[in-house]
Design an enzyme around this catalytic site. Structure first.
Site, PDB file in Angstrom:
ATOM      1  N   ILE A  51       0.840  -1.511  -0.093  1.00  0.00           N
ATOM      2  CA  ILE A  51       0.328   0.307   0.157  1.00  0.00           C
ATOM      3  C   ILE A  51       0.902   1.246  -0.043  1.00  0.00           C
ATOM      4  O   ILE A  51       2.934   1.402   0.070  1.00  0.00           O
ATOM      5  CB  ILE A  51      -1.024   0.025   1.520  1.00  0.00           C
ATOM      6  CG1 ILE A  51      -2.266   0.888   1.277  1.00  0.00           C
ATOM      7  CG2 ILE A  51      -0.294  -0.118   2.300  1.00  0.00           C
ATOM      8  CD1 ILE A  51      -3.412   0.895   1.982  1.00  0.00           C
TER       9      ILE A  51
ATOM     10  N   ILE B 205       5.054  -1.132   2.841  1.00  0.00           N
ATOM     11  CA  ILE B 205       4.665   0.643   2.708  1.00  0.00           C
ATOM     12  C   ILE B 205       5.900   0.558   1.629  1.00  0.00           C
ATOM     13  O   ILE B 205       6.760   0.627   1.334  1.00  0.00           O
ATOM     14  CB  ILE B 205       4.992   1.401   3.992  1.00  0.00           C
ATOM     15  CG1 ILE B 205       4.177   0.501   4.978  1.00  0.00           C
ATOM     16  CG2 ILE B 205       4.871   2.203   3.399  1.00  0.00           C
ATOM     17  CD1 ILE B 205       3.083   0.749   4.711  1.00  0.00           C
ATOM     18  N   LYS B 206       4.468   1.323   0.427  1.00  0.00           N
ATOM     19  CA  LYS B 206       5.532   1.883  -0.481  1.00  0.00           C
ATOM     20  C   LYS B 206       6.118   3.211  -0.781  1.00  0.00           C
ATOM     21  O   LYS B 206       4.887   3.947  -0.538  1.00  0.00           O
ATOM     22  CB  LYS B 206       3.989   1.281  -1.902  1.00  0.00           C
ATOM     23  CG  LYS B 206       3.985   0.103  -2.367  1.00  0.00           C
ATOM     24  CD  LYS B 206       3.098   0.095  -3.985  1.00  0.00           C
ATOM     25  CE  LYS B 206       3.973   0.599  -5.330  1.00  0.00           C
ATOM     26  NZ  LYS B 206       2.366   0.743  -5.980  1.00  0.00           N
ATOM     27  N   ILE B 207       7.309   3.421  -0.912  1.00  0.00           N
ATOM     28  CA  ILE B 207       7.439   4.497  -0.358  1.00  0.00           C
ATOM     29  C   ILE B 207       8.899   5.161  -1.528  1.00  0.00           C
ATOM     30  O   ILE B 207       9.380   4.301  -2.511  1.00  0.00           O
ATOM     31  CB  ILE B 207       8.816   4.994   0.295  1.00  0.00           C
ATOM     32  CG1 ILE B 207       8.128   4.439   1.710  1.00  0.00           C
ATOM     33  CG2 ILE B 207       9.322   6.269   0.612  1.00  0.00           C
ATOM     34  CD1 ILE B 207       6.969   5.798   2.540  1.00  0.00           C
TER      35      ILE B 207
END
Length: 381
Positions: free
Chosen positions: A108, A139-141
């Site tokens: 996400i 977690i998409k960064i």
């Protein structure tokens, strides 16, 4: 050997992730079937993927209509997105358990508005991690300089991270360094590292799209021989760039520094091939899958690419073959006046803008949807 071509990819050491999510497939057994039959090992999501299903479909209407009156559109999106991702994590949990945490992840993304905000990315990453509350979440960064620093901090806290929008090998090298540093931070504090998971999402086909556009502009008006020489460079740079990124992966994840972390249980930060759908219809529709097959890699495919590979894709180890040829292809581009660094810098800017546009469209679509449902949304958040 299995006749399912996607299963063959899995057997070759590459994890297939689905670059798509919607509520229907989470509830009707479609995702479970894909996991069972096609060896789908994970899932990625982003605002673009959520946009159409949320704003135009009806699967979310009941939850949207029953949301708290005071909630804003951004918080409303986060509410439904985290619900879907949590459900997907639960569906993939048997994969996660069976692989001892090696696979079974669902990603996400933090808000694209935070791409240049290290502290904001960390804060939102923590909140999403706590909200979904599943060990197989990522977690998409984005791999901006600020994002890279946020990646280190989140990983050091034990939060899994998918680093997205990587186009250049220089940026990728920096992300590997942040991964190493995060693991070393934990080791220095006496904390375990065996369940820290991360992938580095290296974008592929967009490199060819941009370079091909530049070649076409340069070739316009040239004499036949010069035009043919330029056009012969089209369609090769993306795979060459990705192969050289894999060589970097092999180099960095070896030697004394990595061995020390590996001895404490560290996992590879696997290269994830993203943007693997073929944009140019003149190219084979599964070329960005077939040419990047190899161990310790992930390929996240949109449904149409996944279906195409199941139908006619060919599996053989290709990702670490032809390094010298890849170097020659990049050098030929530079000699022709096309800087790969300029291209990848532009693609990062364009990628961030595209994600922001999709996010803005999603929020506007949600506001329209709420009006259709007889509801007004509060301010921003």
């Amino acid at each position: 050997m299995t006749n399912n071509r996607l299963q063959q990819l899995h057997a070759a050491g590459q994890s297939v992730w689905l670059d798509y999510i919607d509520r229907a497939m989470l509830g009707d057994g479609t995702l479970q079937r894909r996991i069972r039959d096609d060896a789908i090992m994970g899932m990625t999501s982003n605002p673009t993927i959520f946009e159409k299903a949320l704003a135009e479909g009806t699967d979310y209407d009941e939850q949207l209509a029953g949301a708290p009156q005071e909630i804003g559109a951004k918080a409303l999106f986060e509410l439904v997105a985290t619900d879907d991702v949590r459900t997907a994590c639960d569906i993939f949990r048997p994969v996660y358990d069976a692989s001892s945490g090696g696979d079974g992840y669902v990603s996400i993304e933090v808000s694209p508005a935070l791409a240049s905000d290290e502290n904001g990315s960390v804060a939102e990453g923590r909140r999403l991690w706590e909200t979904v509350d599943r060990p197989n979440l990522m977690i998409k960064i984005p791999g901006t300089p600020e994002g890279a620093r946020a990646v280190r901090r989140l990983l050091a806290e034990g939060i899994n991270v998918n680093v997205t929008l990587l186009f250049s090998r220089e940026a990728y090298d920096g992300i590997i360094e942040q991964y190493f540093c995060a693991l070393e931070d934990r080791v220095a504090r006496g904390e375990p590292i065996g369940r820290i998971a991360s992938v580095a999402s290296f974008f592929v086909s967009r490199v060819d799209s941009e370079i091909d556009r530049r070649i076409d502009a340069m070739a316009d008006g040239k004499r036949d021989g010069e035009r043919e020489r330029l056009c012969a460079l089209k369609g090769h740079a993306a795979i060459a760039n990705a192969k050289l990124a894999y060589r970097l992966f092999q180099q960095r994840f070896s030697g004394a520094r990595w061995d020390a972390l590996r001895a404490k249980g560290a996992r590879f930060q696997r290269p994830l091939w993203a943007s693997t759908s073929t944009k140019n219809p003149a190219y084979r529709d599964v070329i960005y899958v077939e040419q990047l097959v190899g161990p310790e890699t992930v390929n996240t495919m949109p449904p149409q690419t996944l279906e195409a590979f199941r139908d006619h894709g060919e599996t053989r180890r290709t990702v670490d073959h032809g390094y010298d040829a890849a170097e020659r292809q990049i050098s030929a581009l530079e000699s022709a006046g096309i800087s790969l660094r300029e291209v990848t810098d532009k693609l990062l800017v364009d990628g961030l803008a595209s994600f922001q546009k999709s996010y803005d469209q999603l929020i506007a679509g949600l506001e329209r949807k709420m009006k259709e449902l007889g509801r007004e949304v509060a301010g921003t958040r």
